[in-house]
Write a protein that holds these residues in place. Structure first.
Motif, short mmCIF file in Angstrom:
data_model
loop_
_atom_site.label_atom_id
_atom_site.label_comp_id
_atom_site.label_asym_id
_atom_site.label_seq_id
_atom_site.Cartn_x
_atom_site.Cartn_y
_atom_site.Cartn_z
N ASP A 175 14.07 0.57 1.93
CA ASP A 175 13.72 1.97 1.70
C ASP A 175 14.95 2.83 1.41
O ASP A 175 14.86 3.86 0.73
N GLY A 176 16.10 2.42 1.92
CA GLY A 176 17.34 3.15 1.70
C GLY A 176 18.51 2.30 2.16
O GLY A 176 18.32 1.23 2.75
N VAL B 4 24.61 -4.59 -3.33
CA VAL B 4 23.69 -3.45 -3.32
C VAL B 4 22.47 -3.73 -4.20
O VAL B 4 21.34 -3.39 -3.84
N GLN B 5 22.68 -4.39 -5.32
CA GLN B 5 21.55 -4.75 -6.19
C GLN B 5 20.60 -5.70 -5.46
O GLN B 5 19.37 -5.55 -5.54
N LEU B 6 21.14 -6.68 -4.75
CA LEU B 6 20.30 -7.62 -4.02
C LEU B 6 19.48 -6.91 -2.93
O LEU B 6 18.29 -7.19 -2.75
N LEU B 7 20.12 -5.99 -2.22
CA LEU B 7 19.39 -5.24 -1.20
C LEU B 7 18.29 -4.40 -1.85
O LEU B 7 17.17 -4.32 -1.32
N HIS B 8 18.61 -3.80 -2.99
CA HIS B 8 17.62 -2.98 -3.69
C HIS B 8 16.44 -3.84 -4.16
O HIS B 8 15.28 -3.42 -4.06
N GLU B 9 16.73 -5.04 -4.65
CA GLU B 9 15.67 -5.93 -5.10
C GLU B 9 14.77 -6.40 -3.96
O GLU B 9 13.63 -6.79 -4.19
N LEU C 79 23.55 3.20 -7.92
CA LEU C 79 22.73 4.05 -7.03
C LEU C 79 22.13 5.22 -7.81
O LEU C 79 20.96 5.57 -7.62
N GLY C 80 22.94 5.83 -8.69
CA GLY C 80 22.44 6.96 -9.46
C GLY C 80 21.39 6.55 -10.47
O GLY C 80 20.37 7.22 -10.64
N ARG C 81 21.62 5.42 -11.14
CA ARG C 81 20.69 4.97 -12.18
C ARG C 81 19.32 4.63 -11.61
O ARG C 81 18.29 4.86 -12.25
N HIS C 82 19.31 4.10 -10.38
CA HIS C 82 18.04 3.67 -9.77
C HIS C 82 17.54 4.64 -8.70
O HIS C 82 16.54 4.35 -8.04
N SER C 83 18.23 5.76 -8.54
CA SER C 83 17.83 6.78 -7.55
C SER C 83 17.60 6.18 -6.17
O SER C 83 16.57 6.41 -5.52
N VAL D 278 0.82 -1.20 0.00
CA VAL D 278 0.00 0.00 0.00
C VAL D 278 0.86 1.26 0.00
O VAL D 278 0.60 2.22 -0.72
N THR D 279 1.93 1.26 0.81
CA THR D 279 2.72 2.48 1.02
C THR D 279 3.96 2.56 0.14
O THR D 279 4.61 3.61 0.08
N SER D 280 4.34 1.45 -0.52
CA SER D 280 5.59 1.36 -1.29
C SER D 280 6.81 1.52 -0.39
O SER D 280 7.88 1.86 -0.85
N ARG D 281 6.63 1.30 0.89
CA ARG D 281 7.73 1.33 1.86
C ARG D 281 7.75 0.02 2.64
O ARG D 281 6.69 -0.50 3.00
N THR D 282 8.92 -0.51 2.89
CA THR D 282 9.05 -1.75 3.66
C THR D 282 9.52 -1.49 5.09
O THR D 282 9.62 -2.43 5.87
N ARG D 283 9.83 -0.25 5.39
CA ARG D 283 10.41 0.12 6.69
C ARG D 283 11.62 -0.77 7.01
O ARG D 283 11.76 -1.31 8.10
#
Length: 371
Positions: free
Chosen positions: A117-118, A108-113, A134-138, A55-60
Motif C-alpha cells: 500500500d505504501g 522499490v519496483q519489486l515491492l511495488h509489484e 515513485l513519481g511516475r507510479h504515484s 475487493v479493496t485494492s489494498r493489501t494492508r
C-alpha cells in the motif's frame, strides 16, 4: 476452513458486522465486537488477505527499503516500524537496497509489484532513479532517516520525511570537547551525498565557529559510513603532523572503525585523544572508557514513519511534511570527563567493562513537530 459466515452464525451477528470488526471499517459496540473476536478464536478463522485485496485494492502491507539492516541503528528503526505496522494491522515486506542507486530502484519496483500500500525508504546518496519511479507510479512513500531535496514544481515538498535532528547534536559534541580545552577536533564523517552526512558536517562546523575555533579541512575525513572506511580515515588523521586531540565520529559503525585505528596505533582514549560519537548503541556503555554519544530515537523514528505513511494513505492530497525528532546527549567518559556515575574513569582498552552503569542524558531538541 471456517468462513466469515460461520463466525457470524457463532457470534449471532451479521456477516457485515463481522467484516466491520475485522477490518475496522465502522465502530461496533464493545460486547458485539468481543463476541465476534471470541467466535474467531474458537473457530480458528483467518482472514483471506488476497481475496480482500482484490475487493479493496489494498493489501494492508508496507514495503520497507533500508540498507545495512544489520546495523543496530537500523535494527531498532525496523523494530519501531514493525511494532507500529502490526498495531495498525499491516504486514511488512523488507528489502535491502545496499545504498546502490540501481539496486535501490529495482528493490522499490519489486515491492511495488507486490502491491504494497505504501513504502518507507532510507534513500541512497543518489536517489534520482528512485524519485523518478515513485513519481511516475504515484507510490505513497515516506523517506526515513535521510532527507531528499526533491521539491515539486511549485516549490513544495514532494514526499513526507521522518528523521532525527543532526546538526545541533553534532555541534553539541564539538562544543563539549572545546569546553574541555581541545582546539584541534577532528570529524570522521559519513558517506558523501547523504543528508545525514551533510547535516552533521554542518553541525561540526557550527560547533567550531561557536567555540571560536578555526575550521581546518585536514581534520575532516570521510569514513564512508562504515567501519573499514572509518578505520582508514582515522589512521589518516593520526598521521598528520599535528593530529587532532579530540575526535567526533559520524555514526556507530564508524566509531568501531575509529577505535580499531586508535588501538592499532597504541592511542589511549581519552588519555591520548578524546572521543565522542553520533549514535548511541548497546555496546557504548560497555567499553572502557564508556562512550559519550548522541542517542537517536531510533524506534520512535520508525514508528512515526508508519504513522505518517498511514496518514498519507488516508489523505493522499495532504501537503507533504518533514518531521524531525530530538536526540539526546549521553554523557559518559570517553570525552575525558569524570564518570557521571561517580566512579573513577578506568584506563583505556578495547574490551567491555565488567560492570556497566546507567548514564545520564539530556534532550538536545524539542523539535518533534513537522517542519
Amino acid at each position: 476452513m471456517p468462513t466469515m459466515a460461520d463466525v457470524a452464525r457463532s457470534a449471532g451477528v451479521s456477516v457485515a458486522t463481522v467484516s466491520h470488526v475485522l477490518n475496522g471499517t465502522r465502530p461496533v459496540l464493545p460486547h458485539t465486537r468481543q463476541a465476534v473476536l471470541d467466535a474467531v478464536e474458537e473457530l480458528g478463522y483467518t482472514t483471506n488477505t488476497l481475496a480482500r485485496s482484490l475487493v479493496t485494492s489494498r493489501t494492508r502491507s508496507i514495503g520497507l527499503a533500508v540498507s545495512a539492516i544489520s546495523n543496530p541503528y537500523f535494527t531498532e528503526i525496523l523494530q519501531g516500524v514493525e511494532a507500529a505496522a502490526l498495531e495498525a494491522g499491516y504486514s511488512l515486506l523488507i528489502a535491502d537496497p545496499h545504498d546502490e542507486p540501481e539496486h535501490e530502484r529495482k528493490v522499490v519496483q519489486l515491492l511495488h509489484e507486490r502491491r504494497v500500500d505504501g513504502m518507507i525508504i532510507a534513500p541512497s546518496p543518489e536517489p534520482r532513479g528512485l524519485l523518478a519511479y515513485l513519481g511516475r507510479h504515484s507510490v505513497p512513500a515516506v523517506f526515513l532517516d535521510r532527507l531528499v531535496d526533491a521539491p515539486a514544481a511549485d516549490g513544495s515538498a514532494r514526499f513526507d520525511q521522518v528523521c532525527a535532528d543532526n546538526a545541533e547534536p553534532t555541534s553539541r559534541l564539538v562544543t563539549h570537547l572545546a569546553e574541555l580545552g581541545h582546539k584541534r577536533i577532528g570529524l570522521v564523517a559519513g558517506l558523501p551525498g547523504l543528508s545525514t552526512t551533510t547535516e552533521r558536517i554542518m553541525g561540526y562546523r557550527n560547533g567550531l565557529a561557536f567555540a571560536g575555533l578555526p575550521y581546518d579541512e585536514r581534520l575532516l575525513v570521510h569514513g564512508a559510513s562504515e567501519s573499514a572506511g572509518a578505520e582508514q580515515a582515522t589512521a589518516d588523521l593520526l598521521s598528520l603532523g599535528a593530529p587532532p586531540t579530540a575526535l567526533v565520529t559520524g555514526n556507530n559503525a564508524m566509531t568501531i572503525g575509529a577505535l580499531r585505528a586508535l588501538r592499532a596505533r597504541g592511542r589511549s582514549v581519552p588519555g591520548d585523544i578524546a572521543l565522542c560519537c553520533f549514535d548511541d548503541f548497546a555496546w557504548a556503555d560497555l567499553f572502557t572508557p564508556r562512550l559519550t554519544a548522541i542517542a537517536q530515537p531510533s524506534k520512535d523514528i520508525g514508528a512515526r514513519a508508519v504513522r505518517v505513511l498511514l496518514e498519507r494513505l488516508a489523505e493522499p492530497d495532504r501537503p507533504a511534511r518533514t518531521v524531525r525528532l530530538p536526540c539526546a546527549f549521553v554523557h559518559r567518559t570517553s570525552c575525558g570527563c569524570p564518570d557521571p556515575s561517580g566512579s573513577p574513569s578506568a584506563s583505556p582498552s578495547d574490551g567491555p567493562s565488567e560492570s556497566p552503569s546507567e548514564s545520564p542524558s539530556e534532550n538536545l531538541s524539542e523539535r518533534g513537530t513537522p517542519s
